[in-house]
Enzyme design. Structure first.
Site, PDB file in Angstrom:
ATOM      1  N   GLY A  47       0.841  -1.193   0.000  1.00 60.37           N
ATOM      2  CA  GLY A  47       0.000   0.000   0.000  1.00 60.37           C
ATOM      3  C   GLY A  47       0.875   1.241   0.000  1.00 60.37           C
ATOM      4  N   GLU A 191      13.797 -10.575  -3.826  1.00 58.75           N
ATOM      5  CA  GLU A 191      14.335  -9.242  -3.530  1.00 58.75           C
ATOM      6  C   GLU A 191      14.477  -8.397  -4.795  1.00 58.75           C
ATOM      7  OE1 GLU A 191      14.268  -8.404  -0.529  1.00 58.75           O
ATOM      8  OE2 GLU A 191      13.947 -10.457   0.163  1.00 58.75           O
ATOM      9  N   HIS A 194      11.308  -6.663  -5.540  1.00 67.44           N
ATOM     10  CA  HIS A 194      11.091  -5.441  -4.761  1.00 67.44           C
ATOM     11  C   HIS A 194      11.745  -4.234  -5.433  1.00 67.44           C
ATOM     12  CE1 HIS A 194       8.848  -6.681  -1.301  1.00 67.44           C
ATOM     13  NE2 HIS A 194       9.705  -7.628  -0.964  1.00 67.44           N
TER      14      HIS A 194
END
Length: 231
Positions: A47, A191, A194
């Site tokens: 979010g 990762e 991300h």
């Protein structure tokens, strides 16, 4: 040395600073003690916009700077505090291409011998990845359950490539090349996602998405509190 302009390396979304500051001055303003500003001591949750934008490369001239060294040390500290196996800079609110990984041999006790073998787990020493790039070496995909500290309290099945090549720079600014397979290849892919604004929930088998404490919720009549801090 000529100043590095913010426009070339940092997006206003994740910084909110003036574009005429140099990278070093801007980053120094982040790591000096302030009231709850990134890089955080906590891990941001799904979010937060920082998890949804591609992270910015760290200028190569800054790889050995005190500011980047601080970021590396802070990533390691928070990763270990949360007892997770990988952590990327965006998860601390900082949109830079950096992450750390570590899979200690002591974690072997958390899995059955069969699971440890099935998931192709093996110890991974502390690994720092600055400006990493990932190349798939084995396109066969393997599905296992994953969780993420930025989606705390949930897990799901995710298909990942079995073997990858990870290149980039280590904590000293030296070029490195790592060939990873099995579980460690999964950590690296998680990762890297991300750094590209991707979360495992984008890739998961949706029917497998599960609250990790659903049994405790029922056993305690719903009186369960989920903390987003490491304590």
């Amino acid at each position: 040395m000529v100043s590095l302009r913010m426009r070339s390396c940092i997006r206003p979304l994740s910084t909110g600073v003036r574009l005429d500051k140099s990278f070093a001055k801007w980053y120094q303003s982040l790591w000096q003690p302030k009231s709850n500003e990134p890089p955080y001591d906590h891990i941001v949750q799904l979010g937060d916009p920082v998890l949804r934008v591609p992270a910015n490369p760290i200028p190569e001239k800054e790889l050995q700077s005190p500011e980047v060294q601080y970021l590396v040390n802070h990533l390691v500290k928070v990763m270990r505090a949360y007892k997770c196996v990988g952590l990327a800079a965006p998860q601390l609110g900082l949109s830079l291409r950096a992450f750390v990984m570590e899979f200690k041999d002591g974690l072997r006790d958390q899995y059955t011998k069969a699971d440890y073998k099935l998931r192709e787990m093996e110890p991974l020493p502390l690994t720092v990845c600055l400006n990493p790039e990932l190349k798939v070496l084995n396109y066969e995909k393997v599905t296992h359950t994953e969780a993420c500290e930025s989606v705390r309290g949930y897990r799901a099945d995710v298909a990942r490539y079995r073997e990858v090549l990870l290149t980039g720079f280590d904590a000293s600014g030296r070029h490195q090349e790592l060939r990873l397979k099995g579980w460690n290849a999964r950590i690296a892919q998680h990762e890297m996602d991300h750094l590209n604004g991707v979360v495992y929930t984008d890739l998961m088998n949706r029917k497998s998405f599960t609250c990790t404490c659903w049994q405790a919720v029922n056993a305690n009549s719903g009186r369960i509190k989920l903390s987003f801090a490491n304590k």
